[in-house]
Structures are given as structure tokens and as C-alpha cells.
Write an enzyme that holds these catalytic residues in place. Structure first.
Site, PDB file in Angstrom:
ATOM      1  N   ILE A  11      25.946  -6.715  40.509  1.00 27.31           N
ATOM      2  CA  ILE A  11      26.445  -7.464  39.346  1.00 27.31           C
ATOM      3  C   ILE A  11      26.134  -6.620  38.112  1.00 27.31           C
ATOM      4  O   ILE A  11      25.003  -6.129  37.970  1.00 27.31           O
ATOM      5  CB  ILE A  11      25.757  -8.840  39.278  1.00 27.31           C
ATOM      6  CG1 ILE A  11      26.086  -9.636  40.553  1.00 27.31           C
ATOM      7  CG2 ILE A  11      26.195  -9.603  38.026  1.00 27.31           C
ATOM      8  CD1 ILE A  11      25.410 -10.980  40.653  1.00 27.31           C
ATOM      9  N   GLY A  70      16.525  -7.006  34.462  1.00 21.43           N
ATOM     10  CA  GLY A  70      16.760  -8.069  33.484  1.00 21.43           C
ATOM     11  C   GLY A  70      16.638  -7.649  32.034  1.00 21.43           C
ATOM     12  O   GLY A  70      16.651  -6.460  31.698  1.00 21.43           O
ATOM     13  N   GLU A 106      16.216 -10.942  21.506  1.00 22.83           N
ATOM     14  CA  GLU A 106      16.859  -9.682  21.901  1.00 22.83           C
ATOM     15  C   GLU A 106      18.291  -9.707  21.363  1.00 22.83           C
ATOM     16  O   GLU A 106      19.141 -10.430  21.904  1.00 22.83           O
ATOM     17  CB  GLU A 106      16.878  -9.555  23.439  1.00 22.83           C
ATOM     18  CG  GLU A 106      17.433  -8.227  23.913  1.00 22.83           C
ATOM     19  CD  GLU A 106      17.953  -8.258  25.350  1.00 22.83           C
ATOM     20  OE1 GLU A 106      18.420  -9.316  25.815  1.00 22.83           O
ATOM     21  OE2 GLU A 106      17.921  -7.204  26.001  1.00 22.83           O
ATOM     22  N   THR A 115      27.519  -4.674  28.565  1.00 20.64           N
ATOM     23  CA  THR A 115      26.992  -3.762  27.549  1.00 20.64           C
ATOM     24  C   THR A 115      27.125  -2.284  27.948  1.00 20.64           C
ATOM     25  O   THR A 115      27.325  -1.440  27.098  1.00 20.64           O
ATOM     26  CB  THR A 115      25.517  -4.104  27.263  1.00 20.64           C
ATOM     27  OG1 THR A 115      24.835  -4.275  28.517  1.00 20.64           O
ATOM     28  CG2 THR A 115      25.396  -5.385  26.465  1.00 20.64           C
ATOM     29  N   ASN A 116      26.980  -1.972  29.224  1.00 24.40           N
ATOM     30  CA  ASN A 116      27.194  -0.591  29.721  1.00 24.40           C
ATOM     31  C   ASN A 116      28.077  -0.686  30.964  1.00 24.40           C
ATOM     32  O   ASN A 116      27.616  -0.375  32.068  1.00 24.40           O
ATOM     33  CB  ASN A 116      25.885   0.081  30.164  1.00 24.40           C
ATOM     34  CG  ASN A 116      24.732  -0.151  29.218  1.00 24.40           C
ATOM     35  OD1 ASN A 116      24.816   0.192  28.051  1.00 24.40           O
ATOM     36  ND2 ASN A 116      23.654  -0.726  29.711  1.00 24.40           N
ATOM     37  N   CYS A 145      19.326  -1.674  26.929  1.00 28.42           N
ATOM     38  CA  CYS A 145      18.224  -2.655  27.029  1.00 28.42           C
ATOM     39  C   CYS A 145      16.887  -2.025  26.702  1.00 28.42           C
ATOM     40  O   CYS A 145      15.933  -2.728  26.386  1.00 28.42           O
ATOM     41  CB  CYS A 145      18.207  -3.244  28.437  1.00 28.42           C
ATOM     42  SG  CYS A 145      18.222  -1.972  29.720  1.00 28.42           S
ATOM     43  N   GLY A 159      21.185 -10.257  31.953  1.00 31.45           N
ATOM     44  CA  GLY A 159      20.193 -11.095  31.285  1.00 31.45           C
ATOM     45  C   GLY A 159      19.398 -11.941  32.266  1.00 31.45           C
ATOM     46  O   GLY A 159      19.553 -11.825  33.487  1.00 31.45           O
ATOM     47  N   PRO A 174      26.609  -5.582  33.748  1.00 36.15           N
ATOM     48  CA  PRO A 174      26.718  -6.192  32.412  1.00 36.15           C
ATOM     49  C   PRO A 174      27.898  -5.653  31.614  1.00 36.15           C
ATOM     50  O   PRO A 174      28.462  -4.614  31.966  1.00 36.15           O
ATOM     51  CB  PRO A 174      25.409  -5.756  31.750  1.00 36.15           C
ATOM     52  CG  PRO A 174      25.129  -4.421  32.346  1.00 36.15           C
ATOM     53  CD  PRO A 174      25.684  -4.431  33.745  1.00 36.15           C
TER      54      PRO A 174
HETATM   55  P1  NAD Z   1      24.791 -11.269  31.065  1.00 38.06           P
HETATM   56  O1  NAD Z   1      23.513 -11.762  31.676  1.00 38.06           O
HETATM   57  O2  NAD Z   1      25.570 -12.180  30.206  1.00 38.06           O
HETATM   58  O3  NAD Z   1      25.774 -10.774  32.221  1.00 38.06           O
HETATM   59  C1  NAD Z   1      25.392  -9.817  33.187  1.00 38.06           C
HETATM   60  C2  NAD Z   1      26.182 -10.037  34.463  1.00 38.06           C
HETATM   61  O4  NAD Z   1      25.686 -11.202  35.104  1.00 38.06           O
HETATM   62  C3  NAD Z   1      27.659 -10.289  34.241  1.00 38.06           C
HETATM   63  O5  NAD Z   1      28.394  -9.688  35.293  1.00 38.06           O
HETATM   64  C4  NAD Z   1      27.781 -11.805  34.289  1.00 38.06           C
HETATM   65  O6  NAD Z   1      29.068 -12.204  34.674  1.00 38.06           O
HETATM   66  C5  NAD Z   1      26.733 -12.134  35.343  1.00 38.06           C
HETATM   67  N1  NAD Z   1      26.102 -13.447  35.274  1.00 38.06           N
HETATM   68  C6  NAD Z   1      25.539 -14.030  34.205  1.00 38.06           C
HETATM   69  N2  NAD Z   1      24.955 -15.185  34.564  1.00 38.06           N
HETATM   70  C7  NAD Z   1      25.141 -15.322  35.901  1.00 38.06           C
HETATM   71  C8  NAD Z   1      24.754 -16.308  36.884  1.00 38.06           C
HETATM   72  N3  NAD Z   1      24.060 -17.384  36.565  1.00 38.06           N
HETATM   73  N4  NAD Z   1      25.125 -16.077  38.172  1.00 38.06           N
HETATM   74  C9  NAD Z   1      25.810 -14.975  38.531  1.00 38.06           C
HETATM   75  N5  NAD Z   1      26.209 -14.027  37.654  1.00 38.06           N
HETATM   76  C10 NAD Z   1      25.870 -14.197  36.363  1.00 38.06           C
HETATM   77  O7  NAD Z   1      24.396  -9.942  30.278  1.00 38.06           O
HETATM   78  P2  NAD Z   1      25.292  -8.966  29.395  1.00 38.06           P
HETATM   79  O8  NAD Z   1      25.501  -9.547  28.066  1.00 38.06           O
HETATM   80  O9  NAD Z   1      26.467  -8.500  30.163  1.00 38.06           O
HETATM   81  O10 NAD Z   1      24.270  -7.771  29.269  1.00 38.06           O
HETATM   82  C11 NAD Z   1      23.191  -7.801  28.386  1.00 38.06           C
HETATM   83  C12 NAD Z   1      21.907  -8.239  29.033  1.00 38.06           C
HETATM   84  O11 NAD Z   1      21.629  -7.442  30.176  1.00 38.06           O
HETATM   85  C13 NAD Z   1      20.724  -8.054  28.103  1.00 38.06           C
HETATM   86  O12 NAD Z   1      19.812  -9.088  28.270  1.00 38.06           O
HETATM   87  C14 NAD Z   1      20.151  -6.718  28.544  1.00 38.06           C
HETATM   88  O13 NAD Z   1      18.790  -6.532  28.242  1.00 38.06           O
HETATM   89  C15 NAD Z   1      20.370  -6.800  30.024  1.00 38.06           C
HETATM   90  N6  NAD Z   1      20.450  -5.470  30.631  1.00 38.06           N
HETATM   91  C16 NAD Z   1      19.428  -5.079  31.415  1.00 38.06           C
HETATM   92  C17 NAD Z   1      19.482  -3.819  31.987  1.00 38.06           C
HETATM   93  C18 NAD Z   1      18.364  -3.316  32.853  1.00 38.06           C
HETATM   94  O14 NAD Z   1      18.509  -2.246  33.392  1.00 38.06           O
HETATM   95  N7  NAD Z   1      17.255  -4.013  32.978  1.00 38.06           N
HETATM   96  C19 NAD Z   1      20.565  -2.982  31.762  1.00 38.06           C
HETATM   97  C20 NAD Z   1      21.611  -3.431  30.948  1.00 38.06           C
HETATM   98  C21 NAD Z   1      21.549  -4.700  30.396  1.00 38.06           C
END
Ligand code: NAD
Length: 462
Positions: free
Chosen positions: A133, A236, A357, A137-138, A269, A218, A135
Site C-alpha cells: 500500500i 507510518g 505533522e 506523497t511519494n 516523512c 499514515g 502513499p
Molecule cells: P494516507 O495514510 O492517507 O494513505 C496511505 C495509503 O494508505 C494510501 O494508499 C491510502 O489509500 C491507504 N489507506 C489509508 N487508510 C487506510 C485504511 N484504513 N485501510 C487501508 N488502506 C488505507 O497517507 P498519505 O497522505 O498518502 O501519505 C502521507 C503519510 O504517510 C504521512 O503520515 C507520512 O508520514 C506517511 N509516510 C510514511 C513513510 C514511511 O516510510 N514511514 C513514507 C511516506 C509517507
């Protein structure tokens, strides 16, 4: 010889199942209407990948690296156009980094014990088909970096990407499969669906042929994956503080912090999300931010307006995420020259623009009495994510105390945050930092199962 009817039936079923795999309807490689078809296609491809030599896997990866380099600008523009987040120049650099430095098959190693009682090996084997799954953002950076590592380890992958970045993701996945075919490998080493939703995500997570789920996003998605009953790798959210003490080179610290914080408009992140500085250096740091690093000092009234826009109704406004500083300021009616890189202000750690954040170039500075106070406030601001933190200090004892107290997967000392990804720092990059589940910076070795292979009382030839 008698016919084994059960075996024949099993073979027929297997062949029928393979014949039923739908072709990618979009005409693009690896893109399916139904999640079940995507998983079936990735499963079929994994049988071929499993039987390849390491050299063949590496040939596909080499071909993919070339395509990523060629398409870095296209992917960067697509990502910015589709999501409205980040900037093209930095996204090009991120794709080049993925192409050049993501570990391939060399990351798959063997541990051996040889002695009087024989030879024992620990081999790193594939899981099979991984569900991933990603994000918004990247988007393509994560898909491409994940695919290189997962394939190097002998897996194939099915993505359920963020719907807001689906076009960019489809482009990247098609490219992955074109690279595989060009290098003599199978189609569908990476797959996805045309319209990813929570339902397609649930189908993927529950699918019997998906033994491992890798979630980058997230807190919601990581919790969902960890509740799936499957092995989950959870990358996360973070809220990385940058601590600055009086022993630091303040001019350099200011430059490093703004360079890290503004990279791709603060989307990574790992990027600096707030500063905690000891009181005696706050004014000097602010001076360098504003006078040497093109920062805009927001007044109290402007901060209030920013809170109203950026955290509209108490929730992070997606329209502000990954926007540049002039755009953010224009949303509150403030016009600044285009060279303004970051919005800065001083505030308490509880200030919503500091404690949340945000993923945009707004950088609050929290004043601390002394180092102990700074450490305590920084740990509070990281919210126990155990993700990333940064420090500017020349005092090794303090750096050690900070590292132990904040306990993050990444801690950059005296540099910009992106040094952790191999930009101006040693080590390999990744866009999936497994903060919650502890694997840290993921790479091919993360996507393997440990398998012990024992030869008893033989093959020791010492
Ligand atoms: P997001 O959590 O909104 O979405 C991320 C992915 O999860 C998407 O594909 C979304 O469709 C899916 N998703 C969200 N809730 C879900 C659920 N309950 N069940 C199943 N799928 C679900 O995040 P975003 O806005 O796309 O990205 C930003 C977030 O991701 C920030 O919090 C950032 O810190 C984090 N992030 C972490 C890393 C890391 O390596 N730790 C890398 C990039 C981004």
C-alpha cells in the site's frame, strides 16, 4: 502405470485458473480491473521469478534502473500534476536516487556455519506475492523502490496505491513490467487495479495468496495492516524534530535545516517538521533562517490564519500538503516573492502548526531553557512514532543521550534530513521506513524469509 486422478484434477484446476487470469484491460502491463485478477497474475509471474537465477533478476533490475533514469522527469511532472504536491526538481532527484542507489540482489546474502558436524546455511527466501500500500506523497518513488527490493528478493508485488496518485502509479507499474519483458522476464511482476479503493485494499489484505503486507502511509493504514492477521511491515507517520544546541555551527545548522525541510516541499516523512533550540541560539538561528535562507517570518495573526486554512475544521487540509511557501501564504492573502522557501515562527510545542505533522514548508521553532529541556520537548513532539529525528550539536554525549531517548529509526546528526536517504550521506535510500514495526529502512533483505538449510555430517571440507 495407474493414473493418479487427484493429481490430474489438481493440474487441470491450476491450468484453468491460469487461463482465467484476465488480460490487463487498459492495454498497460500489470493493470487490472479486479484485485483478484491482479493477485492471480502476480502469482503466476512469481512462479517464473522464483525459478530465475539471481543474475536474471539483476538483469531486470538493471533495465528498470535505466527506465527510471530516462523517465525521472516524466514521473516527477506526473506526480506533481496529479497530486498537486511537491516540486518537479526535487522529485527528479528522488527518482534518480531510486534508480542509482536502491539495493538490488547484492542485498540478498547467505550466512554459513561449517564445522565437524557439517554445513548449515541461512538462506533469504522470497515470501511470494507481497501486497503493498503506497502513499500519495511519494507515489512512483515508493512503487519503484519497493519493486526493486521485492523483486531482488524473488517476490512479485500487488499494489493498492493511493487513489489520488493512480495515474502516476499506473505509469510506473507499466514501466516495471516493460523492463521485465525487455530483459527476458515475465509480465506482471508488479500489478495493480485501475481504481484502488478501501474494498480492493481489503480484498488484497485478506487474499490467501498474499502472505506479507507492506504499508507505507499514515497511522490508519498501518493499524489496518497490523490488524489483518498477516505478517505486516508498517511504515507510518512521523513528526521529526530538529534539535539545535549551543555547541552547533548555527549558520550551517540553519542551512541544513531549511534545505531538509523544504526538500520536495516538506513531503518526505523524514523531513524536519519543527525545531527545538536552546534559548541562547534561537535568535541567531532565526537570523540565518530569514536573512540567508529565504524564510518568511509569520506574525501571530498570520499564524492564526494559517492554522485556520491548514488545519481547517481541525483536520489537515490536503490542499495545503506539499505546497510551496508562496502558495501557502497566498491562501491567507499574503503575497511574497517566489524565492521564499519556508515560513518560520517561534511558538510553544503545543502550537498546532508545530505539534501536527503538516508536510509543508512551515517550520515552528520551540525555545528550550537548556539541552535537557530541549531533549524532553523534542521527544514529546515526536509523539512516540519512533520514526525520524535530527540534531545539530558537537557534543557527542548529548547526541548519544538524544539518540537513546528519542529512539527513532533515523537520527541525522549535523546534516539535512535527506542525508538519511543517501543524499549527502552514506547508505542506501528507501521510501518505506518501517518505523512502527522496527525493520527500519527497508530494502531487499527486508522482504525475505529466513530459511535454514542443513547438511548433517558432510560438506565441511576444511
Ligand atoms: P494516507 O495514510 O492517507 O494513505 C496511505 C495509503 O494508505 C494510501 O494508499 C491510502 O489509500 C491507504 N489507506 C489509508 N487508510 C487506510 C485504511 N484504513 N485501510 C487501508 N488502506 C488505507 O497517507 P498519505 O497522505 O498518502 O501519505 C502521507 C503519510 O504517510 C504521512 O503520515 C507520512 O508520514 C506517511 N509516510 C510514511 C513513510 C514511511 O516510510 N514511514 C513514507 C511516506 C509517507
Amino acid at each position: 502405470m495407474p493414473i493418479n486422478e487427484n493429481l490430474v484434477q489438481e493440474i487441470v484446476q491450476e491450468v484453468m485458473a491460469k487461463m482465467q487470469i484476465a488480460d490487463a484491460p487498459s492495454g498497460k502491463h500489470g493493470i487490472f480491473k479486479e484485485m483478484n485478477d491482479a493477485v492471480a497474475a502476480a502469482k503466476k509471474a512469481q512462479v517464473e521469478v522464483r525459478n530465475m537465477t539471481m543474475d536474471q533478476r539483476e538483469k531486470i533490475i538493471t533495465c528498470l534502473r535505466g527506465k527510471i533514469r530516462e523517465n525521472a522527469e516524466v514521473l516527477a511532472r506526473m506526480g506533481v500534476d496529479e497530486t498537486g504536491m511537491g516540486n518537479v526538481g526535487d522529485k527528479i532527484l528522488k527518482h534518480q536516487l531510486v534508480a542509482d542507489k536502491t539495493p538490488g540482489t547484492e542485498d540478498i546474502t547467505t550466512t554459513a556455519w561449517s564445522g565437524d558436524r557439517g554445513l548449515t546455511l541461512i538462506e533469504m527466501g522470497p515470501f511470494g506475492v507481497i501486497g503493498a500500500i503506497t502513499p500519495c506523497t511519494n507515489p512512483s518513488e515508493t512503487v519503484l523502490c519497493n519493486t526493486i527490493g521485492m523483486l531482488a528478493a524473488g517476490n512479485t508485488v500487488v499494489f493498492n496505491p493511493h487513489p489520488a496518485a493512480i495515474k502516476t502509479t499506473i505509469y510506473a507499474i507499466n514501466m516495471v513490467n516493460e523492463a521485465s519483458i525487455e530483459a527476458g522476464g515475465p509480465d506482471n511482476i508488479a500489478c495493480t487495479v485501475e481504481e484502488p479503493t478501501m474494498e480492493t485494499s481489503a480484498i488484497m489484505m485478506k487474499h490467501k495468496d498474499i502472505p506479507l503486507i507492506v504499508a507505507t502511509g499514515g497511522p490508519g493504514v498501518v493499524t489496518a495492516v497490523l490488524s489483518s492477521g498477516k505478517r505486516g511491515i508498517g511504515a507510518g507517520a512521523g513528526n521529526p524534530p530538529a534539535l539545535v544546541d549551543e555547541t552547533a555551527d548555527i549558520e550551517k545548522a540553519a542551512r541544513d535545516i531549511i534545505n531538509g525541510c523544504t526538500f520536495d516541499n516538506n513531503l518526505p516523512c523524514i523531513a524536519e517538521k519543527e525545531v527545538v533550540a536552546v534559548s541562547s541560539v534561537v535568535d541567531e538561528l532565526m537570523h540565518y533562517f530569514i536573512n540567508d535562507n529565504d524564510c518568511y517570518l509569520a506574525s501571530e495573526e498570520e499564524q492564526k490564519k494559517l492554522v485556520d486554512v491548514v488545519l481547517k475544521g481541525g483536520r489537515l487540509n490536503r490542499k495545503c500538503v506539499g505546497r510551496d511557501a508562496p502558495t501557502l501564504l497566498s491562501m491567507i492573502g499574503v503575497k511574497v516573492p517566489q524565492n521564499i522557501r519556508c515560513i518560520v515562527f517561534e511558538g510553544p510545542k503545543e502550537h498546532p502548526l508545530i505539534s501536527e505533522e503538516l508536510m509543508m514548508p512551515i517550520l515552528g521553532v520551540v525555545r528550550a531553557k537548556d539541552f535537557d529541556d530541549a531533549l524532553e520537548q523534542a521527544v514529546w513532539l515526536e509523539h512516540g512514532n519512533r520514526h525520524s529525528a535530527h540534531i545539530h550539536s558537537k557534543n557527542v554525549d548529548r547526541i548519544t543521550r538524544y539518540a537513546k531517548a528519542i529512539d527513532t529509526a533515523i537520527l541525522v546528526k549535523n546534516g539535512p534530513s535527506y542525508a538519511a536517504l543517501g543524499f549527502g550521506g552514506e547508505g542506501y535510500p528507501t521510501f518505506t521506513i518501517a518505523s512502527r514495526t522496527g525493520e527500519g529502512l527497508t530494502a531487499a533483505h527486508t522482504f525475505t524469509k529466513s530459511r535454514r538449510c542443513v547438511m548433517s555430517d558432510a560438506l565441511c571440507i576444511r
